[in-house]
Design a protein around this motif. Structure first.
Motif, short mmCIF file in Angstrom:
data_model
loop_
_atom_site.label_atom_id
_atom_site.label_comp_id
_atom_site.label_asym_id
_atom_site.label_seq_id
_atom_site.Cartn_x
_atom_site.Cartn_y
_atom_site.Cartn_z
N GLU A 334 0.81 -1.21 0.00
CA GLU A 334 0.00 0.00 0.00
C GLU A 334 0.85 1.27 0.00
O GLU A 334 0.30 2.37 -0.06
CB GLU A 334 -0.92 0.03 1.22
N VAL A 335 2.16 1.13 0.06
CA VAL A 335 3.05 2.29 0.19
C VAL A 335 3.85 2.50 -1.10
O VAL A 335 4.42 1.56 -1.64
CB VAL A 335 4.02 2.11 1.38
N LEU A 336 3.86 3.74 -1.56
CA LEU A 336 4.73 4.13 -2.67
C LEU A 336 5.76 5.11 -2.13
O LEU A 336 5.41 6.16 -1.60
CB LEU A 336 3.92 4.79 -3.79
N LEU A 337 7.02 4.76 -2.28
CA LEU A 337 8.11 5.58 -1.78
C LEU A 337 8.72 6.38 -2.93
O LEU A 337 9.26 5.81 -3.88
CB LEU A 337 9.17 4.68 -1.13
N VAL A 338 8.60 7.70 -2.86
CA VAL A 338 9.15 8.58 -3.89
C VAL A 338 10.53 9.04 -3.43
O VAL A 338 10.68 9.59 -2.33
CB VAL A 338 8.24 9.80 -4.13
N GLN A 339 11.53 8.81 -4.26
CA GLN A 339 12.91 9.15 -3.90
C GLN A 339 13.60 9.91 -5.03
O GLN A 339 13.21 9.79 -6.19
CB GLN A 339 13.70 7.86 -3.62
N PRO A 340 14.62 10.70 -4.68
CA PRO A 340 15.40 11.36 -5.75
C PRO A 340 16.17 10.33 -6.55
O PRO A 340 16.68 9.35 -6.01
CB PRO A 340 16.32 12.30 -4.97
N ALA A 341 16.23 10.55 -7.86
CA ALA A 341 17.00 9.69 -8.75
C ALA A 341 18.09 10.53 -9.40
O ALA A 341 18.25 11.71 -9.12
CB ALA A 341 16.09 9.07 -9.81
N ILE A 348 9.31 3.84 -5.79
CA ILE A 348 9.57 2.44 -5.45
C ILE A 348 8.27 1.84 -4.93
O ILE A 348 7.68 2.32 -3.96
CB ILE A 348 10.69 2.31 -4.41
N GLU A 349 7.84 0.78 -5.59
CA GLU A 349 6.55 0.16 -5.29
C GLU A 349 6.66 -0.80 -4.12
O GLU A 349 7.68 -1.44 -3.91
CB GLU A 349 6.08 -0.59 -6.54
N GLY A 350 5.57 -0.89 -3.35
CA GLY A 350 5.50 -1.88 -2.28
C GLY A 350 6.55 -1.70 -1.22
O GLY A 350 7.10 -2.67 -0.70
#
Length: 387
Positions: A334-341, A348-350
């Motif tokens: 249920e969590v989507l982690l948004v990170q700098p690329a 990042i899914e799950g």
């Protein structure tokens, strides 16, 4: 129906994104990383099919192609959005739209590719639309509009258009509601900042209005024990006002309207009303704002219970709150982690790395396992800054 998957290319912060979506989604990440831009992708699809909307309008509302296209787009600069929409049986639709500007001198958006597939529960697929087609090649002006936005063209997949039209977004700003400010001219659909909340309440049938306000009242009596009632009243000019009855030294109590209610109370009312609206996916931006931590801790399970008891609206929300993510019932998927690329942002899914999943499966909450990752490495330098 709900969004089951979203794929983006060259959309604002995201050069490439492809993730699955649960019925309840928590988007987390540092500041200015693109959480709002991810939510806006769903709003963009909604704006394509709203009355008065369409491709040109949706791009214009976002200040043109220069603001929609990722700054990191290089050789392949088309903007692409693709979603998979499914119902409980697994049947649904796949929609893909790629667009760009017409030319350097003419920045108006044009369709590069538009695809619609019907997905059956047994896994069968049927292509319903492929563009550009021979008609588009004979008249390039047709490519300034999507087939999705045209009633004469979307007959075979109007269910998909109706679903996208049902998407709603709420980031209620209490002061705008108190001041009775009207939604900005040229906007599409319900006001994203809640300026039309009282009108939306007024426009429901008396039976629906009474039932929904009664449910909200039950919640408010817990978080604000002095509140005894909630009603919608019209003033002498016909303007709606939300009034709460509070315990008072006099037996009949005292009524206060939205101009006297706290920010937290107004935001909570807006949140509870939106959960009950018979619509599609609900997009929420930081619903924890102005709320006591004791309430925030209970928002996640409350959303789940509302989904089970009501019409099951999908809820996709962004948050920074460790308290909101403390619920042990939040699953990694249920969590989507948004990170700098390296260029832009990535999602990042799950909950991402298997280590995080193992931590959550062992009993740690999403707050404990994921939020520490969202703290930027430079944050320690903040303590050394002079005021």
């Amino acid at each position: 129906m709900r969004f089951a998957q979203v794929e983006l290319k060259n959309w604002k912060n995201f050069t490439n994104l492809n993730v699955g979506l649960a019925t309840r989604v928590f988007i987390v990440g540092p500041n200015a990383i693109g959480k709002s831009n991810l939510l806006d992708a769903f709003r963009f699809l909604r704006d394509l099919v709203m009355e008065g909307g369409g491709l040109a309008k949706a791009v214009s509302l976002r200040d043109g192609m220069g603001k929609v296209r990722s700054l990191y787009a290089r050789q392949d600069t088309d903007v692409m959005l693709k979603v998979v929409v499914k119902d409980a049986s697994g049947a649904g639709w796949r929609y893909e739209l790629a667009f760009s500007h017409e030319s350097v001198r003419n920045p108006r958006p044009v369709v590069v590719q538009e695809l619609v597939d019907r997905l059956e529960a047994d896994g069968r697929e049927e292509r319903k639309l492929t563009r550009p087609d021979e008609h588009d090649r004979g008249d390039r002006e047709r490519l300034t509009q999507t087939a999705l936005q045209q009633v004469t063209a979307n007959q075979d997949f109007r269910e998909l258009a109706d679903f996208l039209r049902s998407v709603s977004y709420l980031h209620l700003v209490p002061q705008l509601l108190r001041e009775e400010q009207t939604p900005r001219a040229g906007g599409l659909g319900p006001d994203p900042y809640g300026r039309d909340l009282l009108d939306r309440i007024r426009n429901t049938t008396p039976r629906q209005q009474k039932a929904r306000l009664r449910r909200i009242e039950k919640v408010l009596r817990i978080v604000a024990p002095q509140l005894e009632g909630l009603r919608l009243e019209l003033d002498a000019h016909g303007h709606p006002h939300l009034e709460g009855k509070f315990k008072h030294w006099r037996p009949q109590g005292a009524y206060q309207n939205e101009t006297q209610l706290s920010d937290g109370t107004l935001r909570l009312i807006g949140f509870l009303w939106a959960l009950q609206e018979p619509a599609g996916p609900l997009l929420l931006e930081e619903p924890e704002l102005s709320l006591h931590t004791a309430i925030v801790k209970r928002l996640a399970p409350f959303i789940h219970r509302a989904q089970q008891a009501g019409k099951g609206r999908q809820v996709i929300l962004s948050t920074h709150s460790e308290h909101l993510l403390m619920d042990v019932g939040i699953a990694p998927e249920e969590v989507l982690l948004v990170q700098p690329a390296t260029e832009g942002s990535e999602v990042i899914e799950g909950a991402g790395p298997s280590g995080i999943v193992k931590l959550m499966q062992s009993g740690l909450t999403a707050s404990e396992a994921i939020l520490p990752i969202t703290e930027t490495r430079q944050m320690a330098l903040f303590d050394r800054l002079d005021v």
